[in-house]
Design a protein around this motif. Structure first.
Motif, PDB file in Angstrom:
ATOM      1  N   GLY A   1       0.819  -1.211   0.000  1.00 59.43           N
ATOM      2  CA  GLY A   1       0.000   0.000   0.000  1.00 59.43           C
ATOM      3  C   GLY A   1       0.850   1.258   0.000  1.00 59.43           C
ATOM      4  O   GLY A   1       2.062   1.207   0.212  1.00 59.43           O
ATOM      5  N   GLU A   2       0.173   2.384  -0.215  1.00 61.60           N
ATOM      6  CA  GLU A   2       0.851   3.674  -0.374  1.00 61.60           C
ATOM      7  C   GLU A   2       1.495   4.207   0.903  1.00 61.60           C
ATOM      8  O   GLU A   2       2.446   4.970   0.839  1.00 61.60           O
ATOM      9  CB  GLU A   2      -0.170   4.729  -0.815  1.00 61.60           C
ATOM     10  CG  GLU A   2      -0.134   5.057  -2.267  1.00 61.60           C
ATOM     11  CD  GLU A   2      -1.106   6.174  -2.592  1.00 61.60           C
ATOM     12  OE1 GLU A   2      -1.288   7.108  -1.786  1.00 61.60           O
ATOM     13  OE2 GLU A   2      -1.707   6.091  -3.673  1.00 61.60           O
ATOM     14  N   ASP A   3       0.886   3.891   2.047  1.00 57.33           N
ATOM     15  CA  ASP A   3       1.424   4.431   3.288  1.00 57.33           C
ATOM     16  C   ASP A   3       2.354   3.423   3.928  1.00 57.33           C
ATOM     17  O   ASP A   3       1.975   2.279   4.171  1.00 57.33           O
ATOM     18  CB  ASP A   3       0.296   4.779   4.255  1.00 57.33           C
ATOM     19  CG  ASP A   3      -0.378   6.084   3.862  1.00 57.33           C
ATOM     20  OD1 ASP A   3       0.171   6.787   2.997  1.00 57.33           O
ATOM     21  OD2 ASP A   3      -1.440   6.395   4.416  1.00 57.33           O
ATOM     22  N   VAL A   4       3.580   3.856   4.193  1.00 58.37           N
ATOM     23  CA  VAL A   4       4.600   2.969   4.742  1.00 58.37           C
ATOM     24  C   VAL A   4       4.965   3.480   6.123  1.00 58.37           C
ATOM     25  O   VAL A   4       5.113   4.689   6.325  1.00 58.37           O
ATOM     26  CB  VAL A   4       5.840   2.961   3.824  1.00 58.37           C
ATOM     27  CG1 VAL A   4       6.912   2.042   4.360  1.00 58.37           C
ATOM     28  CG2 VAL A   4       5.445   2.547   2.418  1.00 58.37           C
ATOM     29  N   GLU A   5       5.091   2.559   7.086  1.00 59.25           N
ATOM     30  CA  GLU A   5       5.460   2.957   8.440  1.00 59.25           C
ATOM     31  C   GLU A   5       6.888   3.514   8.484  1.00 59.25           C
ATOM     32  O   GLU A   5       7.729   3.122   7.681  1.00 59.25           O
ATOM     33  CB  GLU A   5       5.368   1.753   9.383  1.00 59.25           C
ATOM     34  CG  GLU A   5       3.946   1.315   9.693  1.00 59.25           C
ATOM     35  CD  GLU A   5       3.121   2.428  10.340  1.00 59.25           C
ATOM     36  OE1 GLU A   5       3.562   2.979  11.363  1.00 59.25           O
ATOM     37  OE2 GLU A   5       2.037   2.755   9.803  1.00 59.25           O
ATOM     38  N   GLY A   6       7.126   4.386   9.427  1.00 55.15           N
ATOM     39  CA  GLY A   6       8.497   4.852   9.652  1.00 55.15           C
ATOM     40  C   GLY A   6       8.853   6.066   8.808  1.00 55.15           C
ATOM     41  O   GLY A   6       8.004   6.660   8.147  1.00 55.15           O
TER      42      GLY A   6
END
Lengths: 306, 491
Positions: B200-205
């Motif tokens: 997905g488009e949103d990546v943690e960190g």
């Protein structure tokens, strides 16, 4: 401790002192740093202190017929610093992206009290490494954002939001595919299901009046003509929720697995905000590179951890 | 005599290559290692030819594993590594200042996957920019950043410099269109940064992908990239506004922006460029015009018609003597082909040129254009202009003849004056070409020591030894010989 500085110098001093004494800083209130510094409508750029609320920023821009096309919920309560630190966005994400896409310059106080800036006040600029991206979405773990410059846009001459209430998620999914495959220029492409309500597809667009009329007509050919609004977004975000992001093509399968829970999905982007549902996967430890970045900018871990 | 050879004295004795060139051959195969001085000549500079220095060896790997193995070997031997794409950059960003191992990614040039539904393309770093759009076009998609060098430049090089292009006015630059990338860190480890091909488009960190884009090859070697594709605009209108003076055209640019119209592209060319282009490509440009604006709108047909009228009125209001509209796709394509080959036509005007890449706030365009004309007179050098007017991103082309005594110095001095003025006007010394070795000293004018320190901190996160593409970006970095812009300028 929580910082509530009266001005920039006080903030720098207080943060450096806490850092020197190894006192963790848990939060900060930049109420006193809330001024608009520059707005040049003819350059389509604006600079403000990070404590200014997004709503106030938008209000000032609107007086010159412009806006920052980001619409996260609760703009009165959201400072520009928080907007950047969380890389926030709202329903118009499909058309306009997130804070990352509009930030062109930033000033940050590092834990040792130094003020550093990156980027600038022009819309195109590759001088130096892009520290803006380091601080966007960093949730205040590397430094305290005190000033930001954004690209802005002219307010659209006309805007329209339409919605379509679907009987089932399957129907919503089929309609979504038709919309994505069309040549429409949408700014909003959301799918939501609030408690006790059916799945609803929301489409918004703006531009010259002629464009808006043309798109309304195109959507009516898909059977979409009911006026809508964006109130669902604020309503939903008042409840505790989680976020997950999937490939846009995996959206409907993911939503189906959420069973009865409420959600607002940025359907074009594949980003889902949902109430309960399957337990969140355990948070993965930051990568070595992520941890090195944190340790390099905040060696004593004065600021909140990653 | 080659100018650079007079300026560029190797600082260190040639790196001892005994043994390790064979080790490189063992990794990538003998046919993929160049170490013969004659072969290395092609790699001694990029589009910035005032300084040259060959690398000690060039490797041409075919896979990420080969890149990682080469980088790991260099880490063990403490050798500098210099990633390189097509070498079309314009400020010495791929100069092997002290030699070292150049990793040229031109053999890793495939479009690996096209995901039409999710509007993504997975490509190798050496993939040519224009190939992405060529592959995506049958599906109604394109890759938006379109630098003028797009028939040759690589995606990896675009990532290094955060490239722009004419259409970035509306669509944004490279960092807005690269979702994720595979990076070989200077220690040889391989990491994926940002959005994964099936994620997905949103990546943690932290946004490490964003931190890397525009780092001029100093953080590691990018081997693959996941690109965002956008629907190809189906309707457009392309205008040619003909003005008597650059000043009138500059004011028309400001008026268009002030009217709340964001064209897809808004480019300016002055008389010298227009005549060189006309001579080279016979498009039909008016030879007596002081300046020509290329204005392109895209969008829905109804709105386009309405905005077209406004554009024409604004141009006429600033004294445009003619506003032509491209009749069809063929004429539009010809116009853009001319514009993007502008630098190539300069050879007709002058044996040598150096291009600058300053940026000013859009409303300051008339001021900087005025200043460039004064600078041209002051240094007695012709300075044609072809640039991204809508972004305030200027490209003065300072013409000189290296065989004429004093001309190199005057060209450097003129560039220095223009870039300094850009900073004074609230702008930047580079909008899309980068700092490289050419503009290192300007960093101290544009940024404070604390700002630069923070950048060095970021660099060490990726490259603690500062071994990847060394001696670039920061003022005071070791340079080829004693070469300094200001020293030259005042000589």
């Amino acid at each position: 401790m929580r910082l509530c500085p009266a001005n920039l110098d006080e903030l720098r001093h207080a943060l450096a002192t806490a850092n020197g004494r190894r006192v963790p800083v848990t939060g900060w209130d930049l109420h006193a740093l809330g001024a608009l510094l520059e707005h040049h409508p003819e350059d389509m750029t604006a600079t403000a202190q990070a404590g200014m609320s997004l709503a106030d920023f938008q209000h000032t821009l609107a007086q010159a017929g412009q806006w920052l096309p980001l619409d996260p919920p609760f703009p009165k309560a959201m400072t520009l610093g928080a907007l950047i630190a969380g890389n926030h966005s709202g329903p118009r994400r499909w058309g306009f992206g997130t804070a990352r896409d509009w930030l062109i310059g930033i000033s940050v106080v590092l834990p040792d009290g130094r003020l550093v800036k990156s980027g600038g006040k022009v819309v195109k600029n590759v001088a130096g490494f892009d520290l803006c991206k380091v601080f966007v979405g960093s949730h205040g773990t590397l430094g305290i954002i005190v000033e930001a410059t954004f690209k802005v846009l002219p307010l659209p001459k006309a805007q329209r939001i339409l919605q379509h209430i679907c009987a089932t998620l399957e129907e919503a999914g089929a309609l979504l595919e038709r919309v994505v495959g069309s040549r429409l220029h949408l700014d909003i492409l959301d799918l939501h299901r609030l408690p006790g309500s059916p799945p609803t597809l929301v489409m918004g667009f703006g531009g010259p009046q002629e464009d808006v009329d043309e798109q309304c007509q195109a959507l009516s050919h898909l059977g979409i003509c009911q006026p809508g609004d964006m109130e669902y977004d604020g309503l939903f975000h008042k409840w505790p929720h989680r976020k997950c992001a999937v490939m846009p093509s995996a959206l409907m399968d993911t939503l189906a697995r959420l069973e009865g829970c409420a959600f607002v999905a940025r359907a074009g982007n594949g980003v889902i905000y949902h109430t309960q549902g399957p337990p969140a996967p355990p948070a993965t430890a930051p990568s070595a590179l992520q941890q090195r970045l944190k340790d390099a900018f905040d060696p004593h871990h004065t600021l909140p951890s990653l | 005599m080659n100018l650079a050879s007079t300026l560029c004295v190797p600082l260190a004795p040639r790196l001892d290559t005994s043994g390790w060139v064979d080790s490189l051959r063992a990794i990538v195969g003998a046919e993929s290692v160049l170490a013969d001085p004659k072969e290395l000549l092609a790699y001694e500079c990029d589009g910035y030819t005032l300084q040259r220095h060959p690398p000690t060896a060039v490797v041409l790997p075919r896979t990420t594993a080969e890149v990682a193995a080469v980088v790991e070997l260099c880490a063990r031997l403490n050798l500098p590594i210099i990633p390189r794409g097509a070498g079309t950059s314009l400020c010495g960003g791929v100069l092997a200042v002290e030699g070292g191992v150049m990793i040229a990614l031109t053999r890793m040039n495939r479009v690996l996957a096209l995901d039409v539904r999710n509007r993504r393309a997975l490509v190798e770093a050496g993939c040519v920019n224009a190939w992405v759009t060529r592959e995506a076009a049958p599906h109604g998609l394109c890759y938006a950043p379109d630098p003028s060098s797009q028939p040759a430049c690589t995606i990896g090089g675009n990532i290094a410099t955060n490239s722009g292009g004419p259409h970035t006015l509306k669509y944004g630059v490279t960092t807005n269109h690269v979702l994720g990338l595979e990076l070989v860190l200077p220690d040889g480890s391989v990491q994926w940064l940002g959005v994964t091909p099936d994620g997905g488009e949103d990546v943690e960190g932290y946004d490490l992908r964003g931190a890397l884009i525009g780092s001029e090859g100093m953080f590691g070697v990018v081997t693959r990239a996941l690109l965002r594709l956008i629907p190809t605009p189906t309707h457009w209108r392309t205008f040619l506004g003909v003005f008597d003076t650059v000043d009138e055209a500059s004011h028309a640019v400001s008026d268009i922006i002030a009217a709340g119209i964001v064209p897809a592209a808004l480019e300016m060319m002055d008389r010298l460029i227009v005549s060189a282009l006309e001579e080279a490509y016979h498009f039909g440009f008016p030879l007596d015009a002081g300046a020509v604006l290329i204005i392109e709108l895209d969008g829905l047909p109804a709105g386009l018609a309405a905005q077209a009228g406004v554009i024409e009125a604004l141009c006429r209001g600033r004294g445009a003597r003619e506003v032509r509209v491209a009749r069809d796709e063929a004429e539009r394509a010809a116009l853009w082909k001319c514009r993007k080959r502008a630098f190539g036509a300069i050879g007709r005007l002058s044996p040598n040129y150096v291009t600058q890449d300053g940026v000013v706030p859009r409303s300051k365009l008339p001021q900087i254009m005025q200043f460039i004309q004064e600078t041209s007179r002051r240094h007695d050098l012709r300075i044609p202009n072809v640039f991204h007017a809508g972004d305030g991103n200027i490209h003065p082309l300072i013409l000189y003849d290296e065989r004429e005594p004093g001309q190199v110095q005057r060209a450097l001095a003129a560039g220095h004056d223009i870039l300094t003025r850009c900073i004074e006007l609230g702008g930047s010394v580079t909008g899309e070409h980068g700092i490289g070795v050419e503009k290192m000293d300007y960093m101290a004018l544009q940024f404070t020591e604390s700002d630069l320190d923070a950048m060095r901190t970021l660099r060490r996160v990726f490259d603690p030894d500062q071994r990847c593409n060394p001696h670039k970006m920061f003022p005071g970095s070791k340079r080829c010989s004693d070469f300094a812009v200001r020293k030259q300028a005042h000589a």
